[in-house]
Design a protein around this motif. Structure first.
Motif, PDB file in Angstrom:
ATOM      1  N   ASN A 169       0.814  -1.224   0.000  1.00 45.86           N
ATOM      2  CA  ASN A 169       0.000   0.000   0.000  1.00 45.86           C
ATOM      3  C   ASN A 169       0.843   1.268   0.000  1.00 45.86           C
ATOM      4  N   MET A 170       2.161   1.112  -0.107  1.00 42.84           N
ATOM      5  CA  MET A 170       3.038   2.283  -0.063  1.00 42.84           C
ATOM      6  C   MET A 170       2.996   3.071  -1.372  1.00 42.84           C
ATOM      7  N   SER A 171       2.986   2.363  -2.497  1.00 45.71           N
ATOM      8  CA  SER A 171       2.861   2.993  -3.811  1.00 45.71           C
ATOM      9  C   SER A 171       2.632   1.895  -4.839  1.00 45.71           C
ATOM     10  N   ALA A 172       2.080   2.267  -5.972  1.00 48.35           N
ATOM     11  CA  ALA A 172       1.860   1.292  -7.043  1.00 48.35           C
ATOM     12  C   ALA A 172       3.187   0.714  -7.520  1.00 48.35           C
ATOM     13  N   GLU A 173       4.213   1.544  -7.589  1.00 47.43           N
ATOM     14  CA  GLU A 173       5.530   1.086  -8.041  1.00 47.43           C
ATOM     15  C   GLU A 173       6.118   0.073  -7.055  1.00 47.43           C
ATOM     16  N   HIS A 174       6.007   0.382  -5.770  1.00 50.91           N
ATOM     17  CA  HIS A 174       6.538  -0.549  -4.761  1.00 50.91           C
ATOM     18  C   HIS A 174       5.757  -1.864  -4.786  1.00 50.91           C
ATOM     19  N   LYS A 175       4.451  -1.781  -4.916  1.00 51.70           N
ATOM     20  CA  LYS A 175       3.625  -2.990  -4.973  1.00 51.70           C
ATOM     21  C   LYS A 175       4.055  -3.881  -6.136  1.00 51.70           C
ATOM     22  N   ARG A 176       4.250  -3.290  -7.320  1.00 52.19           N
ATOM     23  CA  ARG A 176       4.662  -4.077  -8.488  1.00 52.19           C
ATOM     24  C   ARG A 176       6.032  -4.711  -8.242  1.00 52.19           C
ATOM     25  N   LYS A 177       6.925  -3.970  -7.621  1.00 50.97           N
ATOM     26  CA  LYS A 177       8.281  -4.456  -7.351  1.00 50.97           C
ATOM     27  C   LYS A 177       8.247  -5.662  -6.411  1.00 50.97           C
ATOM     28  N   VAL A 178       7.491  -5.566  -5.317  1.00 53.50           N
ATOM     29  CA  VAL A 178       7.474  -6.680  -4.354  1.00 53.50           C
ATOM     30  C   VAL A 178       6.696  -7.875  -4.903  1.00 53.50           C
ATOM     31  N   LEU A 179       5.663  -7.616  -5.709  1.00 52.75           N
ATOM     32  CA  LEU A 179       4.944  -8.729  -6.340  1.00 52.75           C
ATOM     33  C   LEU A 179       5.824  -9.446  -7.363  1.00 52.75           C
ATOM     34  N   ASP A 180       6.581  -8.687  -8.136  1.00 52.51           N
ATOM     35  CA  ASP A 180       7.506  -9.306  -9.096  1.00 52.51           C
ATOM     36  C   ASP A 180       8.526 -10.172  -8.363  1.00 52.51           C
ATOM     37  N   ALA A 181       9.056  -9.666  -7.266  1.00 49.03           N
ATOM     38  CA  ALA A 181      10.048 -10.438  -6.487  1.00 49.03           C
ATOM     39  C   ALA A 181       9.418 -11.695  -5.902  1.00 49.03           C
ATOM     40  N   ALA A 182       8.190 -11.587  -5.402  1.00 46.40           N
ATOM     41  CA  ALA A 182       7.513 -12.761  -4.839  1.00 46.40           C
ATOM     42  C   ALA A 182       7.260 -13.804  -5.922  1.00 46.40           C
ATOM     43  N   HIS A 183       6.790 -13.369  -7.095  1.00 51.34           N
ATOM     44  CA  HIS A 183       6.536 -14.306  -8.195  1.00 51.34           C
ATOM     45  C   HIS A 183       7.830 -14.953  -8.672  1.00 51.34           C
ATOM     46  N   GLU A 184       8.904 -14.184  -8.687  1.00 52.25           N
ATOM     47  CA  GLU A 184      10.198 -14.749  -9.092  1.00 52.25           C
ATOM     48  C   GLU A 184      10.617 -15.843  -8.115  1.00 52.25           C
ATOM     49  N   SER A 185      10.423 -15.611  -6.821  1.00 56.14           N
ATOM     50  CA  SER A 185      10.799 -16.626  -5.824  1.00 56.14           C
ATOM     51  C   SER A 185       9.916 -17.871  -5.934  1.00 56.14           C
ATOM     52  N   ILE A 186       8.659 -17.695  -6.335  1.00 62.40           N
ATOM     53  CA  ILE A 186       7.747 -18.826  -6.463  1.00 62.40           C
ATOM     54  C   ILE A 186       8.216 -19.764  -7.590  1.00 62.40           C
ATOM     55  N   GLY A 187       8.644 -19.208  -8.690  1.00 63.53           N
ATOM     56  CA  GLY A 187       9.035 -20.027  -9.825  1.00 63.53           C
ATOM     57  C   GLY A 187      10.457 -20.544  -9.776  1.00 63.53           C
ATOM     58  N   ARG A 188      11.218 -20.126  -8.791  1.00 63.64           N
ATOM     59  CA  ARG A 188      12.653 -20.414  -8.752  1.00 63.64           C
ATOM     60  C   ARG A 188      13.018 -21.789  -8.246  1.00 63.64           C
ATOM     61  N   GLU A 189      12.193 -22.414  -7.442  1.00 66.42           N
ATOM     62  CA  GLU A 189      12.609 -23.657  -6.806  1.00 66.42           C
ATOM     63  C   GLU A 189      11.475 -24.649  -6.682  1.00 66.42           C
ATOM     64  N   ASP A 190      11.855 -25.892  -6.450  1.00 63.62           N
ATOM     65  CA  ASP A 190      10.889 -26.945  -6.155  1.00 63.62           C
ATOM     66  C   ASP A 190      10.721 -27.002  -4.643  1.00 63.62           C
ATOM     67  N   ARG A 191       9.592 -26.516  -4.156  1.00 68.76           N
ATOM     68  CA  ARG A 191       9.345 -26.430  -2.720  1.00 68.76           C
ATOM     69  C   ARG A 191       9.257 -27.805  -2.040  1.00 68.76           C
ATOM     70  N   LEU A 192       8.977 -28.830  -2.818  1.00 66.63           N
ATOM     71  CA  LEU A 192       8.774 -30.145  -2.225  1.00 66.63           C
ATOM     72  C   LEU A 192       9.974 -31.069  -2.399  1.00 66.63           C
ATOM     73  N   ALA A 193      11.064 -30.547  -2.942  1.00 66.23           N
ATOM     74  CA  ALA A 193      12.260 -31.375  -3.117  1.00 66.23           C
ATOM     75  C   ALA A 193      12.791 -31.801  -1.754  1.00 66.23           C
ATOM     76  N   ALA A 194      13.218 -33.040  -1.673  1.00 68.85           N
ATOM     77  CA  ALA A 194      13.708 -33.573  -0.389  1.00 68.85           C
ATOM     78  C   ALA A 194      15.044 -32.988  -0.016  1.00 68.85           C
TER      79      ALA A 194
END
Length: 194
Positions: A169-194
């Motif tokens: 809620n700080m700014s539209a630019e900040h929101k896009r930046k943190v969402l992009d970073a979160a989405h990048e982290s989601i696609g980066r790894e296999d969360r269920l790998a042993a």
């Protein structure tokens, strides 16, 4: 492999946590084709707040039992948890009250409390209007992630990951930046790998 997908934001299509849980579950489905997903929208289909059930015929007691059984059988839990007034939504607390059950998911023994629900992976999609992470001036006001880590740790779940988007809620630019970073982290790894 069984996964429970929980959304608790009241913001519908505008929800950051719903966007993140959907992306997490999509990524896990892509990586693990046989994933069985159970979905609960705690806003569209809210649970009544917990009270001691008068009898076994009480519909909320039966539903609570079903949710507990589902939780115990799950391998992975993905929870969308927005920060509301420094804590979690009451809808999410109502669900937690159905799965935090003495004798089922924890017990007290001679050495204190013991979690009985270990061996599960928990992924929390955390969204926050401001910045409350460790080191920030408002870190002491985080009763959202600290509560979730605490309660699920108490139940024996130690494999906990947080995908966070804060300051949305700080700014539209900040929101896009943190969402992009979160989405990048989601696609980066296999969360269920042993």
């Amino acid at each position: 492999m069984k996964l429970i997908h929980i959304d608790s934001s009241a913001l519908g299509d505008q929800s950051v946590s719903r966007e993140l849980t959907a992306a997490i579950v999509t990524s896990l489905r892509r990586q693990h084709g046989g994933l069985q997903v159970s979905y609960h929208d705690l806003v569209a289909d809210p649970l009544p707040h917990w009270t001691p059930a008068a009898d076994a015929e009480d519909p909320s007691a039966a539903r609570g039992g079903e949710l507990l059984d589902e939780f115990l059988a799950a391998d992975v839990i993905v929870i969308g948890a927005p920060m509301y007034n420094f804590g979690i939504p009451s809808q999410l607390k109502a669900w937690i009250d159905r799965v935090a059950v003495a004798g089922k998911t924890f017990r007290y023994g001679a050495n204190g409390p013991e979690g009985l629900a270990g061996g599960k992976k928990l992924v929390i999609a955390s969204s926050r209007g401001g910045v409350y992470s460790a080191g920030s001036p408002a870190a002491g006001m985080d009763f959202q992630e600290t509560y979730l880590r605490g309660v699920f740790g108490f139940l024996g779940i130690t494999d906990i990951e947080v995908v966070r988007a804060e300051g949305v809620n700080m700014s539209a630019e900040h929101k896009r930046k943190v969402l992009d970073a979160a989405h990048e982290s989601i696609g980066r790894e296999d969360r269920l790998a042993a």
